[in-house]
Design an enzyme around this catalytic site. Sequence first.
Site, mmCIF file in Angstrom:
data_model
loop_
_atom_site.group_PDB
_atom_site.id
_atom_site.type_symbol
_atom_site.label_atom_id
_atom_site.label_comp_id
_atom_site.label_asym_id
_atom_site.label_seq_id
_atom_site.Cartn_x
_atom_site.Cartn_y
_atom_site.Cartn_z
ATOM 1 N N ARG A 123 1.120 -1.539 0.079
ATOM 2 C CA ARG A 123 0.257 0.237 0.112
ATOM 3 C C ARG A 123 0.422 0.775 0.062
ATOM 4 O O ARG A 123 -0.229 2.202 0.044
ATOM 5 C CB ARG A 123 -0.806 -0.092 1.025
ATOM 6 N N ASP A 124 2.203 1.033 -0.571
ATOM 7 C CA ASP A 124 2.926 2.460 0.023
ATOM 8 C C ASP A 124 4.163 2.191 -1.428
ATOM 9 O O ASP A 124 5.051 2.441 -0.059
ATOM 10 C CB ASP A 124 3.054 2.481 1.570
ATOM 11 N N VAL A 125 4.194 1.800 -1.869
ATOM 12 C CA VAL A 125 5.482 1.496 -2.296
ATOM 13 C C VAL A 125 5.971 2.694 -3.413
ATOM 14 O O VAL A 125 4.398 3.748 -3.819
ATOM 15 C CB VAL A 125 5.257 0.779 -3.593
#
Length: 117
Positions: A23-25
Site C-alpha cells: 500500500r505504500d510503494v
Amino acid sequence: MLIGISKGLEYLHNGSDPRIIHRDVKCSNILLDKDMNARVCDFGLSKQLVQSDASHVTTVVKGTAGYLDPEYYSTQQLTEKSDVYSFGVVLLELICGREPLCHTGTPDSFNLVLWVR
C-alpha cells in the site's frame, strides 16, 4: 534495483501466506544494502489478504499522493494491482528524474503519470 523491488513485491503478493499488499510503494520505502540490492521496507500501511478476501480488501484509502492507484482511490477496493501501479510510478520517477507530484511548470505537468501519458 528494479528487479529486486519487483521480486520483493512478487513474494508479498504470491509467495507469502497470507498474501500482503504493501500500500505504500515509493522510492523512500526502498532500501539498498551494501551490495546495492533493493529491499522493500516500511510495512506500516500494509494489509494482509486472508482467504475470505481472495480478490480484494475494501478499506479506507491510505498511501502517498502521487503513488496511489486511481482505481483503489475511487473504489476503495485494494488489490495487488495497487502495488503494481505504485511500482510503475517509481519506474517513471527513475526514468524521468521527476517526482510524482511537482507544482512547478505548467498545470499539465504537475502529475508525473498524466504528464507521461
